[in-house]
Design a protein around this motif. Structure first.
Motif, PDB file in Angstrom:
ATOM      1  N   THR A 130       0.853  -1.191   0.000  1.00 43.02           N
ATOM      2  CA  THR A 130       0.000   0.000   0.000  1.00 43.02           C
ATOM      3  C   THR A 130       0.885   1.235   0.000  1.00 43.02           C
ATOM      4  OG1 THR A 130      -0.088   0.042   2.415  1.00 43.02           O
ATOM      5  CG2 THR A 130      -1.839  -1.178   1.283  1.00 43.02           C
ATOM      6  N   VAL A 131       0.263   2.403  -0.061  1.00 42.58           N
ATOM      7  CA  VAL A 131       0.979   3.674   0.037  1.00 42.58           C
ATOM      8  C   VAL A 131       0.531   4.371   1.317  1.00 42.58           C
ATOM      9  CG1 VAL A 131       1.400   5.926  -1.010  1.00 42.58           C
ATOM     10  CG2 VAL A 131       1.161   3.901  -2.454  1.00 42.58           C
ATOM     11  N   ARG A 132       1.490   4.720   2.146  1.00 43.07           N
ATOM     12  CA  ARG A 132       1.173   5.349   3.427  1.00 43.07           C
ATOM     13  C   ARG A 132       1.955   6.647   3.566  1.00 43.07           C
ATOM     14  NH1 ARG A 132       3.005   2.803   9.276  1.00 43.07           N
ATOM     15  NH2 ARG A 132       2.380   4.562  10.596  1.00 43.07           N
ATOM     16  N   GLN A 133       1.246   7.753   3.768  1.00 43.59           N
ATOM     17  CA  GLN A 133       1.925   9.014   4.039  1.00 43.59           C
ATOM     18  C   GLN A 133       2.333   9.032   5.505  1.00 43.59           C
ATOM     19  OE1 GLN A 133      -0.033  12.653   2.748  1.00 43.59           O
ATOM     20  NE2 GLN A 133       1.074  13.852   4.286  1.00 43.59           N
ATOM     21  N   ILE A 134       3.629   9.152   5.755  1.00 42.27           N
ATOM     22  CA  ILE A 134       4.142   9.115   7.127  1.00 42.27           C
ATOM     23  C   ILE A 134       4.029  10.477   7.793  1.00 42.27           C
ATOM     24  CG2 ILE A 134       6.135   8.588   8.572  1.00 42.27           C
ATOM     25  CD1 ILE A 134       4.922   6.166   7.101  1.00 42.27           C
ATOM     26  N   THR A 135       4.365  11.518   7.073  1.00 39.90           N
ATOM     27  CA  THR A 135       4.373  12.865   7.638  1.00 39.90           C
ATOM     28  C   THR A 135       2.992  13.514   7.588  1.00 39.90           C
ATOM     29  OG1 THR A 135       5.043  13.681   5.466  1.00 39.90           O
ATOM     30  CG2 THR A 135       6.788  13.274   7.076  1.00 39.90           C
ATOM     31  N   LYS A 136       2.854  14.581   8.364  1.00 38.36           N
ATOM     32  CA  LYS A 136       1.634  15.384   8.328  1.00 38.36           C
ATOM     33  C   LYS A 136       2.003  16.814   7.972  1.00 38.36           C
ATOM     34  CE  LYS A 136      -0.568  17.091  11.958  1.00 38.36           C
ATOM     35  NZ  LYS A 136      -1.395  17.260  13.177  1.00 38.36           N
ATOM     36  N   ASP A 137       1.322  17.368   6.977  1.00 38.77           N
ATOM     37  CA  ASP A 137       1.641  18.722   6.512  1.00 38.77           C
ATOM     38  C   ASP A 137       1.402  19.758   7.614  1.00 38.77           C
ATOM     39  OD1 ASP A 137       2.043  17.499   4.105  1.00 38.77           O
ATOM     40  OD2 ASP A 137       0.242  18.311   3.145  1.00 38.77           O
ATOM     41  N   HIS A 138       2.356  20.652   7.770  1.00 37.58           N
ATOM     42  CA  HIS A 138       2.188  21.800   8.664  1.00 37.58           C
ATOM     43  C   HIS A 138       1.692  22.973   7.811  1.00 37.58           C
ATOM     44  CE1 HIS A 138       5.516  19.722  11.161  1.00 37.58           C
ATOM     45  NE2 HIS A 138       4.337  19.421  11.644  1.00 37.58           N
ATOM     46  N   THR A 139       0.406  22.945   7.488  1.00 32.23           N
ATOM     47  CA  THR A 139      -0.185  23.961   6.626  1.00 32.23           C
ATOM     48  C   THR A 139      -1.501  24.470   7.205  1.00 32.23           C
ATOM     49  OG1 THR A 139      -1.359  22.276   5.321  1.00 32.23           O
ATOM     50  CG2 THR A 139       0.817  22.970   4.529  1.00 32.23           C
ATOM     51  N   MET A 140      -1.893  25.634   6.737  1.00 33.42           N
ATOM     52  CA  MET A 140      -3.164  26.209   7.167  1.00 33.42           C
ATOM     53  C   MET A 140      -4.330  25.322   6.740  1.00 33.42           C
ATOM     54  SD  MET A 140      -4.651  28.636   8.765  1.00 33.42           S
ATOM     55  CE  MET A 140      -3.438  29.971   8.859  1.00 33.42           C
ATOM     56  N   VAL A 141      -4.275  24.788   5.504  1.00 29.53           N
ATOM     57  CA  VAL A 141      -5.401  23.994   5.026  1.00 29.53           C
ATOM     58  C   VAL A 141      -5.515  22.668   5.785  1.00 29.53           C
ATOM     59  CG1 VAL A 141      -5.522  25.023   2.737  1.00 29.53           C
ATOM     60  CG2 VAL A 141      -4.021  23.045   3.114  1.00 29.53           C
ATOM     61  N   MET A 142      -4.388  22.123   6.242  1.00 29.60           N
ATOM     62  CA  MET A 142      -4.458  20.900   7.034  1.00 29.60           C
ATOM     63  C   MET A 142      -5.182  21.166   8.359  1.00 29.60           C
ATOM     64  SD  MET A 142      -4.084  17.713   7.406  1.00 29.60           S
ATOM     65  CE  MET A 142      -3.201  17.384   5.875  1.00 29.60           C
TER      66      MET A 142
END
Length: 240
Positions: A130-142
């Motif tokens: 599978t594909v897993r995003q490890i990081t979490k964006d530090h953004t306003m929209v997040m």
């Protein structure tokens, strides 16, 4: 274990403010780091260049094969906080560099364990079955998405999607995210700037990994971003 990288200025930018460095560390360990600079004139390039050099030099000079997981974690986090201090101090007293900063994402894979540190919206994905995003964006929209203000589909098209809430060098102190996940020998670790992630979905990453030779994955993903519009610098590193 191997590590590869590629960077491209893109189709609409005057300069490439992305930086990438990769290396093999000792026995069965690989390291990669990407910084995506931000700031007026050439300040973004200054920030990303300074940050990546500090991080890469510290990790490669200090890392030892006998490091346990806690030691690796402390090394990666200290490398980023040191880079933050260097970039922040460089901007002080120089109006042209005021507010400059850079995203930063780094990954160290040792045996079957992946260590990741991130600040900003550059990402790390783990690709196996599978594909897993490890990081979490530090953004306003997040933040807006987490608060239920926008949908997942709106994340990529919202007018404030490029507004970063945390970066290296902007403030005197920074607290990076740290992740530690199992990654077996069949896994591929993909690091990228938002010049790639803004153009691709999980299935595109999966297909690039499964249908390419290891040394071709980074180049294929960069080409994918360029074919999709390439409106930003695009940088990819692959540990496989």
């Amino acid at each position: 274990m191997n590590v590869f990288s590629e960077t491209n200025i893109g189709l609409s930018r005057a300069e490439n403010q992305d930086r990438v460095k990769v290396t093999i560390l000792g026995n069965n360990a690989a390291f990669a780091v990407i910084c995506d600079g931000m700031g007026g004139e050439n300040a973004g390039s200054v920030a990303s260049e300074k940050a990546i050099n500090v991080i890469y030099d510290r990790v490669t000079k200090v890392y030892r094969d006998d490091y346990d997981e806690k030691s690796v974690k402390n090394l990666l986090i200290s490398a980023v906080t040191t880079a933050n201090a260097v970039v922040f101090d460089d901007a002080l007293g120089d109006d042209e560099k005021a507010g400059m900063g850079t995203t930063c994402v780094l990954a160290l894979k040792k045996d079957n364990m992946l260590h990741v540190v991130s600040v900003g919206d550059s990402r790390v994905y783990l690709v196996n079955d599978t594909v897993r995003q490890i990081t979490k964006d530090h953004t306003m929209v997040m933040k807006m998405y987490e608060n239920g203000e926008i949908t997942k589909e709106e994340l990529k098209v919202h007018p404030q999607r490029n507004y970063i809430t945390k970066a290296v060098g902007v403030s005197e102190m920074v607290v990076p995210d740290y992740f530690e996940v199992a990654a077996d020998d069949g896994s591929a670790v993909i690091l990228c700037s938002d010049g790639l992630s803004n153009y691709c979905e999980d299935e595109d990453l999966y297909r690039a990994v499964k249908e390419s030779k290891p040394e071709e994955i980074a180049g294929k993903l960069v080409k994918f971003a360029l074919d999709g519009g390439g409106n930003d610098n695009v940088t990819v590193a692959v540990i496989i």
